[in-house]
Enzyme design. Structure first.
Site, mmCIF file in Angstrom:
data_model
loop_
_atom_site.group_PDB
_atom_site.id
_atom_site.type_symbol
_atom_site.label_atom_id
_atom_site.label_comp_id
_atom_site.label_asym_id
_atom_site.label_seq_id
_atom_site.Cartn_x
_atom_site.Cartn_y
_atom_site.Cartn_z
ATOM 1 N N ARG A 124 11.164 -1.108 11.433
ATOM 2 C CA ARG A 124 10.040 -0.892 12.345
ATOM 3 C C ARG A 124 9.994 -1.967 13.435
ATOM 4 N NH1 ARG A 124 4.951 0.113 8.382
ATOM 5 N NH2 ARG A 124 3.970 -1.177 9.960
ATOM 6 N N ARG B 272 -0.689 -8.931 13.498
ATOM 7 C CA ARG B 272 -1.137 -7.959 12.487
ATOM 8 C C ARG B 272 -2.013 -8.643 11.430
ATOM 9 N NH1 ARG B 272 4.401 -5.313 10.671
ATOM 10 N NH2 ARG B 272 3.090 -4.097 9.262
ATOM 11 N N LYS C 62 0.837 -1.217 0.000
ATOM 12 C CA LYS C 62 0.000 0.000 0.000
ATOM 13 C C LYS C 62 0.868 1.262 0.000
ATOM 14 C CE LYS C 62 -1.963 -1.193 3.927
ATOM 15 N NZ LYS C 62 -1.300 -2.487 4.232
HETATM 16 P P1 AP5 Z 1 4.824 -1.672 1.837
HETATM 17 O O1 AP5 Z 1 4.470 -0.842 0.659
HETATM 18 O O2 AP5 Z 1 5.613 -1.028 2.927
HETATM 19 O O3 AP5 Z 1 3.525 -2.411 2.394
HETATM 20 P P2 AP5 Z 1 2.286 -1.820 3.184
HETATM 21 O O4 AP5 Z 1 1.082 -2.495 2.640
HETATM 22 O O5 AP5 Z 1 2.304 -0.320 3.183
HETATM 23 O O6 AP5 Z 1 2.629 -2.424 4.592
HETATM 24 P P3 AP5 Z 1 2.595 -1.807 6.048
HETATM 25 O O7 AP5 Z 1 3.365 -2.774 6.905
HETATM 26 O O8 AP5 Z 1 3.047 -0.391 6.096
HETATM 27 O O9 AP5 Z 1 1.097 -1.901 6.341
HETATM 28 P P4 AP5 Z 1 0.420 -1.976 7.676
HETATM 29 O O10 AP5 Z 1 -0.966 -1.837 7.223
HETATM 30 O O11 AP5 Z 1 0.695 -3.146 8.537
HETATM 31 O O12 AP5 Z 1 1.117 -0.799 8.498
HETATM 32 P P5 AP5 Z 1 0.654 0.652 8.901
HETATM 33 O O13 AP5 Z 1 1.842 1.503 8.960
HETATM 34 O O14 AP5 Z 1 -0.526 1.077 8.108
HETATM 35 O O15 AP5 Z 1 5.635 -2.951 1.303
HETATM 36 C C1 AP5 Z 1 6.205 -3.883 2.194
HETATM 37 C C2 AP5 Z 1 7.545 -4.369 1.639
HETATM 38 O O16 AP5 Z 1 7.300 -5.136 0.481
HETATM 39 C C3 AP5 Z 1 8.486 -3.246 1.239
HETATM 40 O O17 AP5 Z 1 9.786 -3.571 1.646
HETATM 41 C C4 AP5 Z 1 8.394 -3.192 -0.286
HETATM 42 O O18 AP5 Z 1 9.624 -2.829 -0.858
HETATM 43 C C5 AP5 Z 1 8.007 -4.616 -0.636
HETATM 44 N N1 AP5 Z 1 7.096 -4.662 -1.782
HETATM 45 C C6 AP5 Z 1 6.021 -3.873 -2.022
HETATM 46 N N2 AP5 Z 1 5.410 -4.207 -3.163
HETATM 47 C C7 AP5 Z 1 6.097 -5.265 -3.651
HETATM 48 C C8 AP5 Z 1 5.962 -6.083 -4.822
HETATM 49 N N3 AP5 Z 1 4.963 -5.872 -5.726
HETATM 50 N N4 AP5 Z 1 6.846 -7.071 -5.002
HETATM 51 C C9 AP5 Z 1 7.861 -7.291 -4.103
HETATM 52 N N5 AP5 Z 1 8.048 -6.538 -2.992
HETATM 53 C C10 AP5 Z 1 7.179 -5.551 -2.762
HETATM 54 O O19 AP5 Z 1 0.088 0.414 10.380
HETATM 55 C C11 AP5 Z 1 0.963 0.098 11.458
HETATM 56 C C12 AP5 Z 1 0.159 0.015 12.746
HETATM 57 O O20 AP5 Z 1 -0.458 1.301 13.013
HETATM 58 C C13 AP5 Z 1 -1.024 -0.971 12.749
HETATM 59 O O21 AP5 Z 1 -0.607 -2.277 13.068
HETATM 60 C C14 AP5 Z 1 -1.917 -0.350 13.840
HETATM 61 O O22 AP5 Z 1 -1.421 -0.617 15.124
HETATM 62 C C15 AP5 Z 1 -1.751 1.155 13.595
HETATM 63 N N6 AP5 Z 1 -2.771 1.706 12.671
HETATM 64 C C16 AP5 Z 1 -2.524 2.326 11.475
HETATM 65 N N7 AP5 Z 1 -3.665 2.711 10.907
HETATM 66 C C17 AP5 Z 1 -4.668 2.337 11.745
HETATM 67 C C18 AP5 Z 1 -6.087 2.438 11.696
HETATM 68 N N8 AP5 Z 1 -6.706 3.014 10.648
HETATM 69 N N9 AP5 Z 1 -6.802 1.913 12.730
HETATM 70 C C19 AP5 Z 1 -6.195 1.338 13.781
HETATM 71 N N10 AP5 Z 1 -4.854 1.209 13.899
HETATM 72 C C20 AP5 Z 1 -4.094 1.703 12.881
#
Ligand code: AP5
Length: 218
Positions: free
Chosen positions: A161, A172, A13
């Site tokens: 992280r 998660r 994402k």
């Molecule tokens: P990346 O693009 O970083 O993936 P992502 O989907 O953004 O993953 P996140 O870990 O950031 O998502 P998340 O939803 O767990 O975390 P968030 O910060 O929102 O890609 C991942 C890796 O894969 C990278 O190294 C990239 O290079 C690689 N990659 C990408 N695409 C690829 C491809 N096509 N092929 C190969 N490799 C690829 O949330 C963190 C925490 O915050 C949550 O756990 C929760 O505690 C809290 N939180 C955030 N938002 C909320 C909410 N709305 N409600 C409640 N709690 C919340």
């Protein structure tokens, strides 16, 4: 145009939101990044969120809804936003609808990135970021051109992280299955949900998302 990039942790994402925001003049709103910034600044929101995030659990809906509502009201969201990480529960999805309507806006599309669980764990476990500019890298899939030096800013300090490990990923992924996946039928019913194969190479995923957005931004 306002769209949601939806998908489990590590689906891509954030990667895709960053790639497409400049091409379309949209702004990425990552709730995870906002929370991590609040932790870094030692704000009350950050203090409340930190232990939950480190454990892989969701932060309470009320905090997240207030956070996104105040952000969406800012002038840089006028042309549209890419929501990355919000909504994550049915109450958040419902609150987003109310919020957008009150601002005279609407949600145009929800794009789900589909990725297998073993690939998600591998992606998240290998991810690291430049401390100076936030550019994202991966041990196997996306290394800096020169080892130890950020391609974007030349920074040499990188971080990982605290929630990016196999153990926390289990929590998660469970949170995604139990609390976030139920919003998919909510958007199917509204007729605005589209799926993209997130297992494809990053450039192909980007092309597919860009093709969807282009239909709305003619
Ligand atoms: P990346 O693009 O970083 O993936 P992502 O989907 O953004 O993953 P996140 O870990 O950031 O998502 P998340 O939803 O767990 O975390 P968030 O910060 O929102 O890609 C991942 C890796 O894969 C990278 O190294 C990239 O290079 C690689 N990659 C990408 N695409 C690829 C491809 N096509 N092929 C190969 N490799 C690829 O949330 C963190 C925490 O915050 C949550 O756990 C929760 O505690 C809290 N939180 C955030 N938002 C909320 C909410 N709305 N409600 C409640 N709690 C919340």
């Amino acid at each position: 145009m306002n769209l949601i990039l939806l998908g489990p942790p590590g689906a891509g994402k954030g990667t895709q939101a960053k790639r497409i925001e400049t091409s379309f003049g949209l702004i990425q709103l990552s709730t995870g990044d906002m929370l991590r910034a609040a932790i870094k600044r030692d704000e009350p929101l950050g203090r409340e969120a930190k232990s939950l995030m480190d454990a892989g659990k969701l932060v309470p809906d009320s905090l997240m809804i207030n956070l996104i509502a105040s952000r969406m009201n800012q002038s840089d969201c006028a042309k549209g936003a890419i929501l990355d990480g919000f909504p994550r529960t049915v109450p958040q999805a419902e609150a987003l609808d109310v919020m957008l309507t009150s601002m005279g806006k609407k949600l145009d599309a929800v794009i789900v990135l589909e990725v297998d669980e073993p690939a998600l764990i591998e992606r998240v476990s290998g991810r690291f970021t430049c401390v100076q500019c936030g550019a994202g890298y991966h041990d196997h899939f996306s290394q800096p051109r020169q080892a130890g030096v950020c391609d974007s800013c030349g920074g040499t300090d990188f971080s990982r992280r605290p929630d990016d490990n196999a153990e926390t990923m289990k929590t998660r992924l469970a949170a995604y299955r139990q609390q976030t996946a139920p919003i998919i039928p909510y958007y199917v019913e509204k007729g605005i949900l589209q799926t993209v194969d997130g297992m494809a190479p990053m450039a192909s995923v980007e092309q597919e998302i860009a093709a969807i957005i282009s239909k709305y931004m003619k």
